[in-house]
Design an enzyme around this catalytic site. Sequence first.
Site, PDB file in Angstrom:
ATOM      1  N   GLY A 203      50.649  18.392 -55.768  1.00  9.61           N
ATOM      2  CA  GLY A 203      50.948  19.077 -57.014  1.00  9.61           C
ATOM      3  C   GLY A 203      51.871  18.304 -57.926  1.00  9.61           C
ATOM      4  O   GLY A 203      51.934  17.075 -57.894  1.00  9.61           O
ATOM      5  N   ASP A 228      39.428  21.453 -53.884  1.00  7.83           N
ATOM      6  CA  ASP A 228      40.763  21.712 -53.329  1.00  7.83           C
ATOM      7  C   ASP A 228      41.728  20.664 -53.880  1.00  7.83           C
ATOM      8  O   ASP A 228      41.574  19.474 -53.619  1.00  7.83           O
ATOM      9  CB  ASP A 228      40.730  21.652 -51.802  1.00  7.83           C
ATOM     10  CG  ASP A 228      39.853  22.737 -51.202  1.00  7.83           C
ATOM     11  OD1 ASP A 228      39.902  23.874 -51.710  1.00  7.83           O
ATOM     12  OD2 ASP A 228      39.116  22.435 -50.250  1.00  7.83           O
ATOM     13  N   LEU A 229      42.746  21.114 -54.603  1.00 10.72           N
ATOM     14  CA  LEU A 229      43.674  20.216 -55.279  1.00 10.72           C
ATOM     15  C   LEU A 229      44.343  19.254 -54.304  1.00 10.72           C
ATOM     16  O   LEU A 229      44.963  19.681 -53.328  1.00 10.72           O
ATOM     17  CB  LEU A 229      44.741  21.034 -56.022  1.00 10.72           C
ATOM     18  CG  LEU A 229      45.795  20.227 -56.791  1.00 10.72           C
ATOM     19  CD1 LEU A 229      45.155  19.462 -57.937  1.00 10.72           C
ATOM     20  CD2 LEU A 229      46.900  21.153 -57.310  1.00 10.72           C
ATOM     21  N   ASP A 230      44.192  17.950 -54.575  1.00 13.41           N
ATOM     22  CA  ASP A 230      44.823  16.878 -53.789  1.00 13.41           C
ATOM     23  C   ASP A 230      44.439  16.918 -52.309  1.00 13.41           C
ATOM     24  O   ASP A 230      45.199  16.470 -51.443  1.00 13.41           O
ATOM     25  CB  ASP A 230      46.358  16.946 -53.919  1.00 13.41           C
ATOM     26  CG  ASP A 230      46.827  16.745 -55.355  1.00 13.41           C
ATOM     27  OD1 ASP A 230      46.114  16.062 -56.115  1.00 13.41           O
ATOM     28  OD2 ASP A 230      47.898  17.264 -55.709  1.00 13.41           O
ATOM     29  N   GLU A 231      43.244  17.433 -52.012  1.00 12.80           N
ATOM     30  CA  GLU A 231      42.786  17.540 -50.622  1.00 12.80           C
ATOM     31  C   GLU A 231      41.565  16.682 -50.345  1.00 12.80           C
ATOM     32  O   GLU A 231      41.045  16.687 -49.229  1.00 12.80           O
ATOM     33  CB  GLU A 231      42.462  19.008 -50.286  1.00 12.80           C
ATOM     34  CG  GLU A 231      43.652  19.942 -50.237  1.00 12.80           C
ATOM     35  CD  GLU A 231      44.398  19.861 -48.926  1.00 12.80           C
ATOM     36  OE1 GLU A 231      43.979  19.102 -48.032  1.00 12.80           O
ATOM     37  OE2 GLU A 231      45.433  20.551 -48.799  1.00 12.80           O
TER      38      GLU A 231
END
Length: 286
Positions: A203, A228-231
């Site tokens: 994030g 999926d954020l930053d996944e």
Amino acid sequence: MNVPSRARCVLRFRSPDQPGILAGLTPLLTENGWDIREATIYGDPDTATFFTRMELASDRAKIADLPRQIAPAVAALQLDWEVHDIAEPMPVLIAVSKFNHCLVDLLHKVEIGALPIRIVSVVSNHEQERSRVEWHGIPYHHLPVDRTDKAAQERRFLEIIEESGAELTVLARYMQILSDNFAERLDGRCINIHHSFLPSFKGAKPYHQAKTRGVKLIGATAHYVTADLDEGPIIEQDVRRVTHATTADEMVAIGREVEASVLSRAVRWHAEHRILGNGNQTVVLI
């Protein structure tokens, strides 16, 4: 006298790991006039999967004939394969916000021939990089984000990607969270640089998070974009050492060089077709 052009391509595949995979494939390539210029392999013991990347060249064979030529091995060895013509650099679109260090690094490396890509367009939610990009002869698209209708901006973004013919989209510190639909449309064709050593400090403001936690190493991560954020699957990472005395602003400055180098390596490996998916991981054949 007209000299026929030399065919150059990358053949990459995955298959169930078993004895004789290369022994079953290489005679077919040789018999049909292909010269194996480079080959990298990896057998994953956890998934029992064999990964291979071959760079091929020929003065008498055609890339269009390769599927027929290797068909016996594909059937016998259950090869999940792809072939890519590498005679021309890969067309790439770059997205950037206010931090320009990754963009500048990519522009420079393309200019000196250090990256096998062609930058076909740049998209930004700010105007500040227009003169730099257009000086390089590259179209620049300013797409400001309307918080009440962000979907409209993303639709235009996707249209520009399609119109430009880009095969890869690079988020070079493009500081916008993308919708699930956008991420799904570009599955496997969009690389992001995150300014932390994932999975730590996802994030916003990861360097400030790192300072708060008192870490002694900071880093950057290039990964494929997913919903999926930053996944997304990680491609490349690197770190730099810091101390208790290093401020968050100093970490940001140190991190810029790491981010640029990590991103350019990931872009190069993708353009050279060295990255294969392996579940939620990547296999990078270098």
